[in-house]
Motif scaffolding. Structure first.
Motif, short mmCIF file in Angstrom:
data_model
loop_
_atom_site.label_atom_id
_atom_site.label_comp_id
_atom_site.label_asym_id
_atom_site.label_seq_id
_atom_site.Cartn_x
_atom_site.Cartn_y
_atom_site.Cartn_z
N THR A 57 0.38 -1.56 -0.10
CA THR A 57 0.40 0.24 0.28
C THR A 57 0.99 0.98 -0.04
O THR A 57 1.95 1.43 1.02
N VAL A 58 0.54 2.20 -1.16
CA VAL A 58 0.96 3.20 -0.99
C VAL A 58 0.47 4.44 -1.00
O VAL A 58 -0.64 5.17 -1.34
N PHE A 59 1.16 5.24 -0.02
CA PHE A 59 0.73 6.78 -0.64
C PHE A 59 1.57 7.55 -1.06
O PHE A 59 2.07 8.13 -0.83
N LEU A 60 0.59 8.90 -2.28
CA LEU A 60 0.87 9.50 -3.00
C LEU A 60 0.70 10.74 -2.76
O LEU A 60 -0.79 10.83 -2.85
N GLY A 61 1.97 11.43 -2.84
CA GLY A 61 0.96 13.19 -2.97
C GLY A 61 1.30 13.50 -4.26
O GLY A 61 2.12 13.61 -5.07
N VAL A 71 -8.15 9.60 -12.26
CA VAL A 71 -7.69 9.13 -11.74
C VAL A 71 -8.42 7.49 -10.54
O VAL A 71 -8.14 6.87 -10.47
N ILE A 72 -9.63 8.36 -10.82
CA ILE A 72 -10.68 7.41 -9.98
C ILE A 72 -11.30 5.71 -10.47
O ILE A 72 -11.63 5.29 -10.57
N THR A 112 -8.66 5.22 -2.91
CA THR A 112 -9.05 6.68 -2.16
C THR A 112 -7.93 7.73 -3.69
O THR A 112 -7.47 7.75 -3.23
N VAL A 113 -9.29 8.93 -2.87
CA VAL A 113 -8.26 10.33 -3.21
C VAL A 113 -9.22 11.39 -2.67
O VAL A 113 -10.61 10.84 -2.58
N GLU A 114 -8.31 11.64 -2.27
CA GLU A 114 -8.36 13.57 -1.64
C GLU A 114 -7.73 14.70 -1.69
O GLU A 114 -6.38 14.35 -1.66
N HIS A 115 -8.70 15.55 -1.93
CA HIS A 115 -8.15 16.54 -2.67
C HIS A 115 -7.34 17.75 -1.16
O HIS A 115 -8.84 17.74 -0.61
N VAL A 116 -6.68 18.18 -0.91
CA VAL A 116 -5.87 18.61 -0.21
C VAL A 116 -4.87 19.76 -0.53
O VAL A 116 -4.98 20.27 -1.28
N LEU A 117 -5.16 20.03 0.86
CA LEU A 117 -4.53 21.54 0.66
C LEU A 117 -3.22 21.51 1.29
O LEU A 117 -2.82 21.08 2.68
N GLY A 118 -2.32 21.96 0.82
CA GLY A 118 -1.13 21.93 1.55
C GLY A 118 0.11 21.39 0.18
O GLY A 118 -0.06 21.66 -0.89
N LEU A 119 1.23 20.89 0.41
CA LEU A 119 2.45 20.41 -0.52
C LEU A 119 1.97 20.08 -1.74
O LEU A 119 1.99 20.37 -3.23
#
Length: 153
Positions: free
Chosen positions: A67-71, A89-90, A97-104
């Motif tokens: 399992t890999v988490f990708l930014g 991507v979906i 999971t696909v999460e739209h995030v705030l940050g880098l």
């Protein structure tokens, strides 16, 4: 927001641990009748506090050992729509999971693969070819402990 009493919290915690248990069994453990338990669960669902019940699969036992988490940072903001990226991507089965995030990074993805070679194939052939995909950072999951969230028993 609907206030939760101690019984509601106990129901939520019990369902987090085992969402498949019957309302009769749950009610018996909490000192409630089956209909009273069902009404409380229904009220929590209608208030939007319970959003369905999910089956949790053991990815490793199903042959997905990595399992890999990708930014993912989009390369060309404005030139490709977020909707186009999300839709593409979906459609990748290995992306859980696909999460739209705030940050880098703009997105955080949870990706499963059979092994590292399989993950590399998914990354190179599927994820890096997505519309707007730019910089990517990968973090391999070593271990995971699921917690019930803010309501702990």
């Amino acid at each position: 927001m609907m206030p939760l009493d101690d019984t509601d919290r106990a129901i939520v915690l019990a369902l987090v641990r085992d969402a498949a248990q019957s309302t009769a069994a749950l009610g018996k453990r909490l000192g409630l009748s089956q209909p009273a338990t069902w009404r409380r669960i229904r009220r929590l669902e209608e208030a939007g506090m319970l959003k369905g019940r999910r089956l949790r699969l053991d990815a490793e036992k199903l042959g997905f050992g990595v399992t890999v988490f990708l930014g993912v940072k989009l390369a060309t903001k404005g030139r490709v729509s977020l909707e186009d990226f999300e839709r593409a991507v979906i459609a990748i089965p290995e992306v859980q999971t696909v999460e739209h995030v705030l940050g880098l990074y703009d997105y955080r993805l949870r990706v499963v693969a059979r092994d590292l070679a399989d993950f590399e194939r998914v990354l190179r052939r599927r994820i890096m070819t997505l519309p707007g995909a730019g910089q990517v950072e990968a973090n391999v999951l070593l271990s995971e402990e699921r917690l019930p969230g803010p309501l702990r028993g």
